[in-house]
Design an enzyme around this catalytic site. Structure first.
Site, PDB file in Angstrom:
ATOM      1  N   TRP A 187       0.863  -1.188   0.000  1.00 39.95           N
ATOM      2  CA  TRP A 187       0.000   0.000   0.000  1.00 39.95           C
ATOM      3  C   TRP A 187       0.901   1.241   0.000  1.00 39.95           C
ATOM      4  CZ3 TRP A 187      -1.987   2.707   4.851  1.00 39.95           C
ATOM      5  CH2 TRP A 187      -2.974   3.632   4.533  1.00 39.95           C
TER       6      TRP A 187
ATOM      7  N   ASP B 192      -0.655  -5.429   9.174  1.00 41.99           N
ATOM      8  CA  ASP B 192      -1.718  -4.499   8.812  1.00 41.99           C
ATOM      9  C   ASP B 192      -2.888  -5.335   8.307  1.00 41.99           C
ATOM     10  OD1 ASP B 192      -3.344  -2.464   7.938  1.00 41.99           O
ATOM     11  OD2 ASP B 192      -1.886  -1.573   6.566  1.00 41.99           O
TER      12      ASP B 192
ATOM     13  N   ALA C 190      -6.656  -4.903   7.209  1.00 46.54           N
ATOM     14  CA  ALA C 190      -7.678  -3.909   6.879  1.00 46.54           C
ATOM     15  C   ALA C 190      -8.901  -4.512   6.201  1.00 46.54           C
ATOM     16  CB  ALA C 190      -7.081  -2.835   5.966  1.00 46.54           C
TER      17      ALA C 190
ATOM     18  N   LYS D 254     -13.581  -1.105   6.006  1.00 47.04           N
ATOM     19  CA  LYS D 254     -14.117  -1.943   4.939  1.00 47.04           C
ATOM     20  C   LYS D 254     -15.154  -2.923   5.447  1.00 47.04           C
ATOM     21  CE  LYS D 254     -10.442  -0.158   2.842  1.00 47.04           C
ATOM     22  NZ  LYS D 254      -9.506   0.803   3.491  1.00 47.04           N
TER      23      LYS D 254
END
Length: 394
Positions: free
Chosen positions: A127, A208, A210, A243
């Protein structure tokens, strides 16, 4: 003073969004921005979120500050969702953050505070904001191989070889599931090999996560995270609710610092609260309280899980439809990787020039590295994208 400021690089995704808005074509397709959209092109408010917000509206009696770490009930609910019972509660320090990005930023701040010499190893690609924040903080960043442009799968041998160059105390940034931007994930045996490498090298993982629930399911998507967190001496986990709860604008995230040392939790908790105080003081609470309400109520949690599963299956269906259409047009299964990837994104593995050609010729808007947002598609736009890919000779 202001005359000394220098222009900063434009955000490529934001620039792409503006180009899309300015394009008058009716059949244009937005595959750039990382936001889930349903078949009607809308990012809906989930049923359980609406119900939880209505309950808060009726029952909430104050908008006073929470603590610096946020509401402890939110941390407890998120820890249970992500880690289950993989790690004992007294090993975990946690703070609420403004979204997953806030959690990532606070994690990097903690790394810089604890070990200024630490390097952060990041997947190539990752990312973009990971690298941007690290650069801004002056933390040395080292890429490791991750995506094989030929197979469109994980280059695991390259990944392990590169990570063997890390030194004790270095940080290895991992994506918990639904890798952004590639969509290519580690399998369980690969996660186990990563754990062994981390422990052998004295490396500290930062995960991470997400997109939990967007890949293979809530529990399945957390399996790698749980394996790492329960198997290494220290670990950082940055989580986002944007999300899987669809609450992007509420900026709801969590940062966990896990240590197997029995006396480390209190110091870690105080340090995380201190960092919150320096950066934004008290974290936002509305989204966190919505998430807590959902996760601690059996009926709301069941409804949320059902709707999340519908979202996951819809994306898997679009992946399969696109792979099938490309196979029909090309007579080849070379695009089968799209159906194998997981989450919102897949990386086509083509050039910025061909991405631009698809935009000019067919109104297909995707980031220049060829990351496409599967959730930006619907049954009608899949054939448009497939034709664009074939016409461009990807």
């Amino acid at each position: 003073m202001f005359e000394n400021l220098k222009p900063q690089p434009a955000d490529k995704i934001l620039a792409l969004m503006q180009m899309y808005r300015d394009d008058p074509r009716q059949e244009k397709v937005d595959l750039g921005v990382g936001v889930y959209k349903n078949a009607e092109g809308v990012t809906p408010v989930m049923r359980a979120v609406k119900a939880a917000e209505h309950r808060l509206w009726e029952q909430q009696t104050t908008k006073a500050y929470t603590g610096l770490a946020g509401d402890p009930a939110y941390a407890d609910a998120m820890i249970e969702l992500i880690l289950g019972n993989a790690v004992e509660q007294d090993k975990i320090a946690a703070v609420a953050t403004p979204g997953g990005t806030g959690a990532v930023r606070q994690a990097f701040e903690l790394v810089r505070m604890a070990n200024p010499a630490a390097r952060v190893f990041v997947s190539d690609p990752t990312w973009p904001n990971h690298v941007s924040i690290l650069k801004y903080l002056g933390i040395e960043t080292v890429p490791y191989r991750y995506f094989d442009a030929e197979t469109r799968a994980v280059d695991f041998d390259g990944m392990i070889e590169d990570l063997k160059g890390a030194k004790a105390g270095d940080i290895v940034l991992l994506h918990g599931c639904c890798h952004n931007p590639t969509g290519a994930n580690l399998n369980q045996s690969q996660w186990q090999a990563v754990v062994e490498l981390l422990n052998q090298g004295g490396l500290i993982p930062m995960i991470d996560i997400a997109y939990q629930g967007f890949g293979d399911g809530l529990e399945e998507d957390a399996a790698g995270v749980r394996m790492v967190a329960s198997s290494v001496p220290e670990c950082l986990i940055a989580a986002s609710c944007s999300k899987n709860f669809g609450i992007y604008r509420e900026r709801t995230g969590l940062l966990m610092a896990i240590s197997q040392q029995g006396d480390a939790q209190a110091l870690n908790q105080k340090t995380l609260a201190f960092l919150n105080r320096q950066n934004y003081s008290f974290p936002p609470d509305h989204g966190a309280r919505v998430v807590t309400t959902i996760l601690t109520d059996d009926a709301l949690r069941a409804d949320w899980k059902a709707e999340l599963e519908d979202v996951r299956l819809a994306m898997l269906g679009l992946r399969q439809q696109l792979a099938d259409e490309l196979q029909r047009l090309t007579g080849s299964d070379r695009f089968g990787f799209i159906a194998q990837h997981r989450g919102m994104f897949s990386l086509l593995g083509t050039t910025p020039e061909l991405v631009e050609q698809m935009r000019v010729d067919h109104g297909i808007y995707m980031v220049g590295d060829s990351r496409l947002n599967i959730a930006g598609l619907n049954a009608q736009s899949v054939p448009i994208l497939a034709k664009a890919i074939v016409d461009a000779g990807v």
